[in-house]
Design a protein around this motif. Structure first.
Motif, PDB file in Angstrom:
ATOM      1  N   SER A 107      17.006  -2.874   8.170  1.00  0.00           N
ATOM      2  CA  SER A 107      15.744  -3.561   8.434  1.00  0.00           C
ATOM      3  C   SER A 107      15.280  -4.372   7.228  1.00  0.00           C
ATOM      4  CB  SER A 107      14.662  -2.544   8.824  1.00  0.00           C
ATOM      5  OG  SER A 107      15.016  -1.868  10.007  1.00  0.00           O
ATOM      6  N   ILE A 108      15.493  -3.836   6.017  1.00  0.00           N
ATOM      7  CA  ILE A 108      15.126  -4.573   4.814  1.00  0.00           C
ATOM      8  C   ILE A 108      15.962  -5.843   4.693  1.00  0.00           C
ATOM      9  CG2 ILE A 108      15.191  -4.507   2.287  1.00  0.00           C
ATOM     10  CD1 ILE A 108      14.473  -1.531   2.481  1.00  0.00           C
ATOM     11  N   VAL A 109      17.244  -5.724   5.020  1.00  0.00           N
ATOM     12  CA  VAL A 109      18.126  -6.898   4.956  1.00  0.00           C
ATOM     13  C   VAL A 109      17.637  -7.982   5.914  1.00  0.00           C
ATOM     14  CG1 VAL A 109      20.448  -7.745   5.493  1.00  0.00           C
ATOM     15  CG2 VAL A 109      20.159  -5.632   4.182  1.00  0.00           C
ATOM     16  N   ILE A 110      17.316  -7.599   7.161  1.00  0.00           N
ATOM     17  CA  ILE A 110      16.852  -8.583   8.136  1.00  0.00           C
ATOM     18  C   ILE A 110      15.512  -9.183   7.709  1.00  0.00           C
ATOM     19  CG2 ILE A 110      16.163  -8.943  10.540  1.00  0.00           C
ATOM     20  CD1 ILE A 110      18.058  -6.693  11.311  1.00  0.00           C
ATOM     21  N   ALA A 111      14.612  -8.338   7.210  1.00  0.00           N
ATOM     22  CA  ALA A 111      13.315  -8.837   6.762  1.00  0.00           C
ATOM     23  C   ALA A 111      13.480  -9.847   5.639  1.00  0.00           C
ATOM     24  CB  ALA A 111      12.431  -7.675   6.316  1.00  0.00           C
ATOM     25  N   ALA A 112      14.383  -9.577   4.700  1.00  0.00           N
ATOM     26  CA  ALA A 112      14.586 -10.473   3.568  1.00  0.00           C
ATOM     27  C   ALA A 112      15.244 -11.781   3.981  1.00  0.00           C
ATOM     28  CB  ALA A 112      15.442  -9.787   2.503  1.00  0.00           C
ATOM     29  N   MET A 113      15.952 -11.793   5.115  1.00  0.00           N
ATOM     30  CA  MET A 113      16.603 -13.016   5.598  1.00  0.00           C
ATOM     31  C   MET A 113      15.593 -14.021   6.141  1.00  0.00           C
ATOM     32  SD  MET A 113      19.869 -11.200   7.447  1.00  0.00           S
ATOM     33  CE  MET A 113      20.539 -12.670   8.226  1.00  0.00           C
ATOM     34  N   GLY A 114      14.389 -13.565   6.475  1.00  0.00           N
ATOM     35  CA  GLY A 114      13.348 -14.465   6.954  1.00  0.00           C
ATOM     36  C   GLY A 114      13.693 -15.054   8.310  1.00  0.00           C
ATOM     37  N   ASP A 115      13.361 -16.342   8.479  1.00  0.00           N
ATOM     38  CA  ASP A 115      13.620 -17.028   9.748  1.00  0.00           C
ATOM     39  C   ASP A 115      15.037 -17.609   9.722  1.00  0.00           C
ATOM     40  OD1 ASP A 115      13.139 -18.091  12.268  1.00  0.00           O
ATOM     41  OD2 ASP A 115      12.436 -19.990  11.418  1.00  0.00           O
ATOM     42  N   ARG A 124      19.107 -18.505  10.623  1.00  0.00           N
ATOM     43  CA  ARG A 124      19.788 -19.174  11.718  1.00  0.00           C
ATOM     44  C   ARG A 124      20.726 -18.211  12.443  1.00  0.00           C
ATOM     45  NH1 ARG A 124      19.656 -24.386  12.142  1.00  0.00           N
ATOM     46  NH2 ARG A 124      21.752 -24.510  13.024  1.00  0.00           N
ATOM     47  N   PHE A 125      21.076 -18.607  13.682  1.00  0.00           N
ATOM     48  CA  PHE A 125      22.069 -17.881  14.483  1.00  0.00           C
ATOM     49  C   PHE A 125      21.696 -16.407  14.693  1.00  0.00           C
ATOM     50  CE2 PHE A 125      24.457 -21.225  12.119  1.00  0.00           C
ATOM     51  CZ  PHE A 125      24.602 -22.093  13.202  1.00  0.00           C
ATOM     52  N   LYS A 126      20.444 -16.200  15.044  1.00  0.00           N
ATOM     53  CA  LYS A 126      19.996 -14.836  15.325  1.00  0.00           C
ATOM     54  C   LYS A 126      20.810 -14.205  16.446  1.00  0.00           C
ATOM     55  CE  LYS A 126      15.170 -15.827  14.037  1.00  0.00           C
ATOM     56  NZ  LYS A 126      15.320 -17.269  13.754  1.00  0.00           N
ATOM     57  N   GLY A 127      21.148 -15.006  17.473  1.00  0.00           N
ATOM     58  CA  GLY A 127      21.919 -14.474  18.586  1.00  0.00           C
ATOM     59  C   GLY A 127      23.292 -13.996  18.173  1.00  0.00           C
ATOM     60  N   GLY A 128      23.967 -14.754  17.302  1.00  0.00           N
ATOM     61  CA  GLY A 128      25.283 -14.346  16.830  1.00  0.00           C
ATOM     62  C   GLY A 128      25.229 -13.067  16.009  1.00  0.00           C
ATOM     63  N   VAL A 129      24.220 -12.965  15.144  1.00  0.00           N
ATOM     64  CA  VAL A 129      24.059 -11.738  14.359  1.00  0.00           C
ATOM     65  C   VAL A 129      23.815 -10.548  15.288  1.00  0.00           C
ATOM     66  CG1 VAL A 129      22.629 -10.585  12.628  1.00  0.00           C
ATOM     67  CG2 VAL A 129      23.223 -12.997  12.352  1.00  0.00           C
ATOM     68  N   PHE A 130      23.048 -10.773  16.343  1.00  0.00           N
ATOM     69  CA  PHE A 130      22.774  -9.724  17.324  1.00  0.00           C
ATOM     70  C   PHE A 130      24.067  -9.263  18.004  1.00  0.00           C
ATOM     71  CE2 PHE A 130      21.753  -9.038  21.944  1.00  0.00           C
ATOM     72  CZ  PHE A 130      21.155  -7.790  21.809  1.00  0.00           C
ATOM     73  N   VAL A 131      24.882 -10.203  18.454  1.00  0.00           N
ATOM     74  CA  VAL A 131      26.098  -9.858  19.190  1.00  0.00           C
ATOM     75  C   VAL A 131      27.097  -9.126  18.301  1.00  0.00           C
ATOM     76  CG1 VAL A 131      28.132 -10.820  20.353  1.00  0.00           C
ATOM     77  CG2 VAL A 131      25.847 -11.687  20.901  1.00  0.00           C
ATOM     78  N   PHE A 132      27.394  -9.675  17.142  1.00  0.00           N
ATOM     79  CA  PHE A 132      28.420  -9.076  16.289  1.00  0.00           C
ATOM     80  C   PHE A 132      27.909  -7.820  15.575  1.00  0.00           C
ATOM     81  CE2 PHE A 132      30.007 -13.481  16.670  1.00  0.00           C
ATOM     82  CZ  PHE A 132      31.219 -13.175  17.284  1.00  0.00           C
ATOM     83  N   GLY A 133      26.604  -7.772  15.306  1.00  0.00           N
ATOM     84  CA  GLY A 133      26.043  -6.538  14.758  1.00  0.00           C
ATOM     85  C   GLY A 133      26.130  -5.391  15.742  1.00  0.00           C
ATOM     86  N   THR A 134      25.910  -5.686  17.019  1.00  0.00           N
ATOM     87  CA  THR A 134      26.029  -4.652  18.055  1.00  0.00           C
ATOM     88  C   THR A 134      27.475  -4.192  18.201  1.00  0.00           C
ATOM     89  OG1 THR A 134      24.150  -5.613  19.234  1.00  0.00           O
ATOM     90  CG2 THR A 134      25.563  -4.118  20.478  1.00  0.00           C
ATOM     91  N   ALA A 135      28.427  -5.125  18.102  1.00  0.00           N
ATOM     92  CA  ALA A 135      29.845  -4.753  18.162  1.00  0.00           C
ATOM     93  C   ALA A 135      30.220  -3.852  16.982  1.00  0.00           C
ATOM     94  CB  ALA A 135      30.718  -6.011  18.174  1.00  0.00           C
ATOM     95  N   LEU A 136      29.715  -4.169  15.795  1.00  0.00           N
ATOM     96  CA  LEU A 136      29.958  -3.333  14.622  1.00  0.00           C
ATOM     97  C   LEU A 136      29.384  -1.936  14.814  1.00  0.00           C
ATOM     98  CD1 LEU A 136      30.842  -2.927  11.658  1.00  0.00           C
ATOM     99  CD2 LEU A 136      28.630  -3.884  10.976  1.00  0.00           C
ATOM    100  N   VAL A 177      16.307  -4.646  16.122  1.00  0.00           N
ATOM    101  CA  VAL A 177      15.339  -5.662  15.706  1.00  0.00           C
ATOM    102  C   VAL A 177      15.509  -6.943  16.506  1.00  0.00           C
ATOM    103  CG1 VAL A 177      14.596  -7.147  13.803  1.00  0.00           C
ATOM    104  CG2 VAL A 177      15.099  -4.738  13.376  1.00  0.00           C
ATOM    105  N   LEU A 178      16.755  -7.383  16.645  1.00  0.00           N
ATOM    106  CA  LEU A 178      16.988  -8.707  17.203  1.00  0.00           C
ATOM    107  C   LEU A 178      16.887  -8.749  18.720  1.00  0.00           C
ATOM    108  CD1 LEU A 178      19.777  -9.993  14.813  1.00  0.00           C
ATOM    109  CD2 LEU A 178      17.372 -10.629  14.873  1.00  0.00           C
ATOM    110  N   GLN A 179      17.079  -7.637  19.420  1.00  0.00           N
ATOM    111  CA  GLN A 179      16.903  -7.690  20.862  1.00  0.00           C
ATOM    112  C   GLN A 179      15.449  -8.033  21.198  1.00  0.00           C
ATOM    113  OE1 GLN A 179      17.325  -4.078  23.123  1.00  0.00           O
ATOM    114  NE2 GLN A 179      16.419  -2.789  21.537  1.00  0.00           N
ATOM    115  N   THR A 180      14.508  -7.433  20.485  1.00  0.00           N
ATOM    116  CA  THR A 180      13.087  -7.723  20.712  1.00  0.00           C
ATOM    117  C   THR A 180      12.731  -9.122  20.236  1.00  0.00           C
ATOM    118  OG1 THR A 180      12.532  -5.371  20.499  1.00  0.00           O
ATOM    119  CG2 THR A 180      10.740  -6.964  20.230  1.00  0.00           C
ATOM    120  N   THR A 181      13.229  -9.505  19.059  1.00  0.00           N
ATOM    121  CA  THR A 181      12.954 -10.840  18.532  1.00  0.00           C
ATOM    122  C   THR A 181      13.444 -11.922  19.490  1.00  0.00           C
ATOM    123  OG1 THR A 181      13.111 -10.043  16.249  1.00  0.00           O
ATOM    124  CG2 THR A 181      13.363 -12.408  16.596  1.00  0.00           C
ATOM    125  N   LEU A 182      14.661 -11.766  20.007  1.00  0.00           N
ATOM    126  CA  LEU A 182      15.231 -12.773  20.899  1.00  0.00           C
ATOM    127  C   LEU A 182      14.443 -12.875  22.197  1.00  0.00           C
ATOM    128  CD1 LEU A 182      19.020 -12.064  20.319  1.00  0.00           C
ATOM    129  CD2 LEU A 182      17.752 -14.088  19.598  1.00  0.00           C
TER     130      LEU A 182
END
Length: 438
Positions: free
Chosen positions: A302-310, A312-324, A357-362
């Motif tokens: 969560s700290i990593v995502i918060a520090a990334m701010g706004d 790019r490619f939130k959807g891609g991070v969501f997909v590959f993060g879920t696979a990981l 985090v990203l499912q809700t954000t998206l």
């Protein structure tokens, strides 16, 4: 991005968002990770309230789950308890309508009062030795009624308080509000069970709800209805569902949520006492530390995502993060080594942040403000398949074992995410407030 480009991708830009790059927060370095807390005093109160609300929930999840498994020694009965506790998630669409129709702060206050009263009753009955399985089952159901249906109001209130440009940051901080108590809550709960017994642990968990309630008081006046209530509840529900499911991006995110809550979340919610006791030979305190490792990982993610701010490619991070996330679960299922299992569960916590985090954000970024509560309500319904899935996985685990069941489920999730990456490339490119470039 032009309006023509939007029509090619078949989704509308919600009101309040733009297709141009938004102004970036002026904060830099470590302060960027807390930009939403700095910018919105009311979000700070909500964030602290969430920390204590979820803190009470995490402690109770450990205490009641351990109590059930210790007294019944049955994976199936533990799964039934989890299923009953999570059943109120099926009310998500109705809760979403209420979130769009009524004052969200009042809804959260009522949920907190209901949870507080229920835990006081459970602690009293446990202290008196009058808490058989069916009483714990009923208590879990009522706590679920306080927790799950309030989630659409809780998440949509975040969007109202911080605005779209800080939404990823705020949702990551909200995830931290869940992870922070998960770091200390299970360890405290496990230690209290070992030292003082379940009843004292339950009594202490009531204090978390008291603080959460007090933090909601300064928010009065926020959280007003997002939709004008000309229509009835049923009309608002059906109209919102049609609007949301016509949105390809939102529908895909909801589909991934369904799959994840069939295959993996029931494992974590239901069967960690089984892994701890039967596979790793841990006691209640050990279970607490095992869950704490997962909480530390979730906090780091969560700290990593918060520090990334706004970013790019939130959807891609969501997909590959879920696979990981699925891949790490498959390794955890094969492990019988205690230190390795602790490390893997910490990694699972990190990866789960990118999903959670990203499912809700998206969902919030791809839907109109007037239907965001209903979108989050449908998400809650998607999560609500977990009780049914927990029963099915519990029955399979009775025959095949919890390790084999988890291993296969995790690999299935990885396979689904690879299919999504191939079939819905638009999701991989989706950046929210930034332009989606071909």
């Amino acid at each position: 991005m032009s309006r023509c480009r939007n029509s090619v991708y078949h989704f509308a830009v919600p009101r309040g968002l733009t297709t141009e790059d938004p102004p970036q927060p002026s904060a830099t370095g470590p302060s960027r990770a807390i930009v939403s807390l700095r910018a919105s005093p009311r979000f700070r109160f909500l964030w602290v309230s969430n920390i204590f609300f979820f803190g009470g929930t995490w402690i109770q999840t450990l205490i009641l789950g351990w109590l059930v498994f210790e007294t019944t020694d049955s994976e199936l009965l533990l799964a039934i308890f989890t299923a009953v506790r999570l059943t109120p998630m099926l009310l998500g669409p109705i809760a979403g309508v209420l979130s769009d129709r009524y004052d969200r702060v009042r809804l959260l206050t009522g949920a907190c009062l209901l949870a507080l009263g229920t835990v006081v009753a459970l602690a009293t009955l446990t202290s008196l030795g009058m808490a058989p399985y069916w009483v714990v089952l009923l208590g879990g159901l009522i706590i679920g009624l306080a927790h799950s249906p309030s989630q659409p109001a809780r998440s949509s209130l975040v969007a109202e308080l911080v605005g779209p440009e800080n939404l990823s940051n705020a949702n990551a901080l909200n995830s931290m509000a869940m992870s922070l108590p998960q770091v200390v809550g299970p360890a405290i709960g496990g230690a209290l069970i070992s030292a003082l017994g379940a009843s004292w642990a339950l009594w202490i968990s009531t204090l978390w709800y008291v603080v959460s309630l007090l933090m909601l008081l300064p928010l009065r006046g926020s959280g007003r209805a997002a939709a004008v209530a000309h229509d009835g509840v049923l009309a608002m529900l059906t109209g919102g569902v049609r609007s949301i499911l016509r949105n390809r991006l939102a529908a895909t995110v909801l589909g991934i949520t369904v799959v994840a809550n069939i295959l993996l979340w029931p494992i974590y919610q239901s069967f960690m006492p089984v892994f701890a006791k039967s596979t790793l030979g841990l006691d209640a305190a050990g279970l607490g530390w095992l869950l704490t490792c997962n909480g530390v990982g979730g906090l780091v993610g969560s700290i990593v995502i918060a520090a990334m701010g706004d970013f790019r490619f939130k959807g891609g991070v969501f997909v590959f993060g879920t696979a990981l996330w699925g891949g790490l679960w498959s390794l955890f299922a094969l492990s019988a080594n205690v230190p390795l299992s602790f490390a893997l569960l910490a990694g699972i916590g990190v990866a789960s942040s990118f999903f959670g985090v990203l499912q809700t954000t998206l969902l919030l970024l791809t839907t109109e403000p007037a239907v965001q509560g209903r979108a989050l309500g449908i998400q809650e319904l998607a999560i609500g398949v977990m009780p049914i899935a927990a029963l099915g996985l519990g029955a399979i685990a009775e025959v095949a074992g919890i390790g084999a069941t988890t291993f296969v489920s995790a690999l299935l999730l990885v396979a689904v995410m690879l299919v999504v990456a191939v079939r819905v490339p638009l999701l991989l490119r989706f950046s929210g407030t930034r332009a989606v470039r071909s």
